[in-house]
Design an enzyme around this catalytic site. Structure first.
Site, PDB file in Angstrom:
ATOM      1  N   GLU A 111       0.805  -1.294   0.090  1.00 40.15           N
ATOM      2  CA  GLU A 111      -0.085   0.144  -0.051  1.00 40.15           C
ATOM      3  C   GLU A 111       0.704   1.319   0.148  1.00 40.15           C
ATOM      4  O   GLU A 111       1.986   1.281   0.616  1.00 40.15           O
ATOM      5  CB  GLU A 111      -0.641   0.017   1.258  1.00 40.15           C
ATOM      6  CG  GLU A 111      -2.000  -0.860   1.180  1.00 40.15           C
ATOM      7  CD  GLU A 111      -1.756  -2.127   1.983  1.00 40.15           C
ATOM      8  OE1 GLU A 111      -0.708  -2.082   2.866  1.00 40.15           O
ATOM      9  OE2 GLU A 111      -2.616  -3.427   1.851  1.00 40.15           O
ATOM     10  N   TYR A 123       7.998   2.070  -6.987  1.00 36.19           N
ATOM     11  CA  TYR A 123       7.037   0.688  -7.191  1.00 36.19           C
ATOM     12  C   TYR A 123       6.855   0.550  -8.809  1.00 36.19           C
ATOM     13  O   TYR A 123       7.148  -0.507  -9.247  1.00 36.19           O
ATOM     14  CB  TYR A 123       5.740   0.833  -6.370  1.00 36.19           C
ATOM     15  CG  TYR A 123       6.265   0.929  -4.690  1.00 36.19           C
ATOM     16  CD1 TYR A 123       7.405   0.539  -4.222  1.00 36.19           C
ATOM     17  CD2 TYR A 123       5.355   1.685  -4.371  1.00 36.19           C
ATOM     18  CE1 TYR A 123       7.478   0.647  -3.113  1.00 36.19           C
ATOM     19  CE2 TYR A 123       5.452   2.138  -2.691  1.00 36.19           C
ATOM     20  CZ  TYR A 123       6.684   1.345  -2.282  1.00 36.19           C
ATOM     21  OH  TYR A 123       6.898   1.609  -0.918  1.00 36.19           O
TER      22      TYR A 123
HETATM   23  C1  LIG Z   1      10.770   5.872  -1.439  1.00 41.71           C
HETATM   24  C2  LIG Z   1      12.217   5.754  -1.064  1.00 41.71           C
HETATM   25  C3  LIG Z   1      12.511   4.257  -0.499  1.00 41.71           C
HETATM   26  C4  LIG Z   1      13.004   5.834  -2.331  1.00 41.71           C
HETATM   27  O1  LIG Z   1      14.228   5.474  -1.926  1.00 41.71           O
HETATM   28  P1  LIG Z   1      15.480   6.045  -2.993  1.00 41.71           P
HETATM   29  O2  LIG Z   1      16.815   5.360  -2.440  1.00 41.71           O
HETATM   30  O3  LIG Z   1      15.573   7.408  -3.074  1.00 41.71           O
HETATM   31  O4  LIG Z   1      15.177   5.364  -4.293  1.00 41.71           O
HETATM   32  P2  LIG Z   1      15.861   5.102  -5.820  1.00 41.71           P
HETATM   33  O5  LIG Z   1      17.033   6.216  -5.483  1.00 41.71           O
HETATM   34  O6  LIG Z   1      16.133   3.647  -5.867  1.00 41.71           O
HETATM   35  O7  LIG Z   1      14.902   5.626  -6.902  1.00 41.71           O
HETATM   36  C5  LIG Z   1      13.757   4.751  -7.173  1.00 41.71           C
HETATM   37  C6  LIG Z   1      12.755   5.498  -8.351  1.00 41.71           C
HETATM   38  O8  LIG Z   1      12.378   6.668  -7.544  1.00 41.71           O
HETATM   39  C7  LIG Z   1      12.243   8.066  -8.030  1.00 41.71           C
HETATM   40  N1  LIG Z   1      12.572   8.927  -6.958  1.00 41.71           N
HETATM   41  C8  LIG Z   1      13.290   8.926  -5.870  1.00 41.71           C
HETATM   42  N2  LIG Z   1      12.903  10.240  -5.323  1.00 41.71           N
HETATM   43  C9  LIG Z   1      11.907  10.798  -5.992  1.00 41.71           C
HETATM   44  C10 LIG Z   1      11.173  11.905  -5.466  1.00 41.71           C
HETATM   45  N3  LIG Z   1      11.502  12.720  -4.584  1.00 41.71           N
HETATM   46  N4  LIG Z   1      10.060  12.286  -6.352  1.00 41.71           N
HETATM   47  C11 LIG Z   1       9.826  11.543  -7.617  1.00 41.71           C
HETATM   48  N5  LIG Z   1      10.382  10.452  -7.890  1.00 41.71           N
HETATM   49  C12 LIG Z   1      11.547   9.986  -6.952  1.00 41.71           C
HETATM   50  C13 LIG Z   1      13.631   7.952  -8.716  1.00 41.71           C
HETATM   51  O9  LIG Z   1      13.868   8.837  -9.714  1.00 41.71           O
HETATM   52  C14 LIG Z   1      13.617   6.428  -9.130  1.00 41.71           C
HETATM   53  O10 LIG Z   1      12.738   6.503 -10.338  1.00 41.71           O
HETATM   54  P3  LIG Z   1      13.259   5.449 -11.769  1.00 41.71           P
HETATM   55  O11 LIG Z   1      13.676   4.154 -11.265  1.00 41.71           O
HETATM   56  O12 LIG Z   1      11.952   5.602 -12.423  1.00 41.71           O
HETATM   57  O13 LIG Z   1      14.476   6.082 -12.111  1.00 41.71           O
HETATM   58  C15 LIG Z   1      12.820   7.054  -0.392  1.00 41.71           C
HETATM   59  O14 LIG Z   1      12.314   8.015  -1.073  1.00 41.71           O
HETATM   60  C16 LIG Z   1      12.055   7.045   1.055  1.00 41.71           C
HETATM   61  O15 LIG Z   1      12.845   6.304   2.111  1.00 41.71           O
HETATM   62  N6  LIG Z   1      11.229   7.673   1.341  1.00 41.71           N
HETATM   63  C17 LIG Z   1      10.536   7.899   2.545  1.00 41.71           C
HETATM   64  C18 LIG Z   1      10.117   6.754   3.336  1.00 41.71           C
HETATM   65  C19 LIG Z   1       8.802   6.261   2.503  1.00 41.71           C
HETATM   66  O16 LIG Z   1       8.043   7.069   2.013  1.00 41.71           O
HETATM   67  N7  LIG Z   1       8.775   4.936   1.987  1.00 41.71           N
HETATM   68  C20 LIG Z   1       7.682   4.267   1.520  1.00 41.71           C
HETATM   69  C21 LIG Z   1       6.579   4.127   1.855  1.00 41.71           C
HETATM   70  S1  LIG Z   1       6.733   2.797   3.488  1.00 41.71           S
END
Ligand SMILES: CC(C)(COP(=O)(O)OP(=O)(O)OC[C@H]1O[C@@H](n2cnc3c(N)ncnc32)[C@H](O)[C@@H]1OP(=O)(O)O)[C@@H](O)C(=O)NCCC(=O)NCCS
Length: 154
Positions: A111, A123
């Protein structure tokens, strides 16, 4: 379990009680409605699939997944703010998918808040598709927020 990623040596380590100070501090920074220490302790006690991700020996993220029969459910995935945008989220999700398959899961569900652009992007680009919506699922600053339900075949 050690694998290589573009950012250097990446390691996925089963989460333990000793990691919870770091995990709970990151959780409070990264989520408006964070899990408590008790939520993580309960997940460990329940035997959920709980992981710490390290890059270059430093913790950069963590995840909790529940495995039930042939289904995996993602409960939390978080990357330290300083380490975001370097592919760690995708690598951690890839590790979870491999673990889920190893345990016989054939489907992976999660989710996500519609407002969480980074998570939705992560995702979608890793094979998850929108399969439903749970109305008013999450607490939000101005009341409740729906959850988008996503699924990926393993
Ligand atoms: C969601 C999260 C885990 C992604 O981690 P990350 O290490 O930055 O992700 P990645 O570097 O592997 O990037 C994955 C994708 O997300 C995109 N992305 C990363 N930050 C982004 C942002 N702020 N806005 C839009 N897209 C974004 C990247 O461009 C990439 O997209 P692509 O695969 O199409 O190129 C991180 O932002 C996070 O920890 N967020 C806070 C906690 C959270 O919301 N967790 C999810 C719900 S439990």
């Amino acid at each position: 379990m050690i694998s290589r990623a573009t950012s250097g040596e990446v390691e996925f380590v089963p989460m333990s009680e000793g990691d919870l100070d770091w995990v709970v501090a990151r959780e409070r920074e990264l989520h408006a409605f964070p899990w408590t220490r008790g939520n993580f302790a309960d997940s460990l006690a329940a035997g959920y699939s709980c992981w710490l991700m390290k890059a270059g020996g430093q913790a950069v993220g963590y995840a909790v997944m529940m495995l039930v029969l042939d289904e995996a459910h993602l409960l939390d995935i978080s990357i330290d703010r300083e380490a975001q945008g370097r592919g760690h989220g995708a690598a951690l999700l890839g590790h979870l998918r491999a673990e889920a398959r190893r345990h016989g899961a054939t489907q992976f569900f999660l989710e996500v808040r519609p407002s969480n652009a980074a998570a939705l992007s992560l995702y979608r680009s890793n094979g998850f598709e929108h399969v439903g919506r749970r109305r008013d699922y999450y607490p939000a600053a101005d009341g409740r927020e729906d959850a988008i339900v996503m699924r990926c075949a393993l």
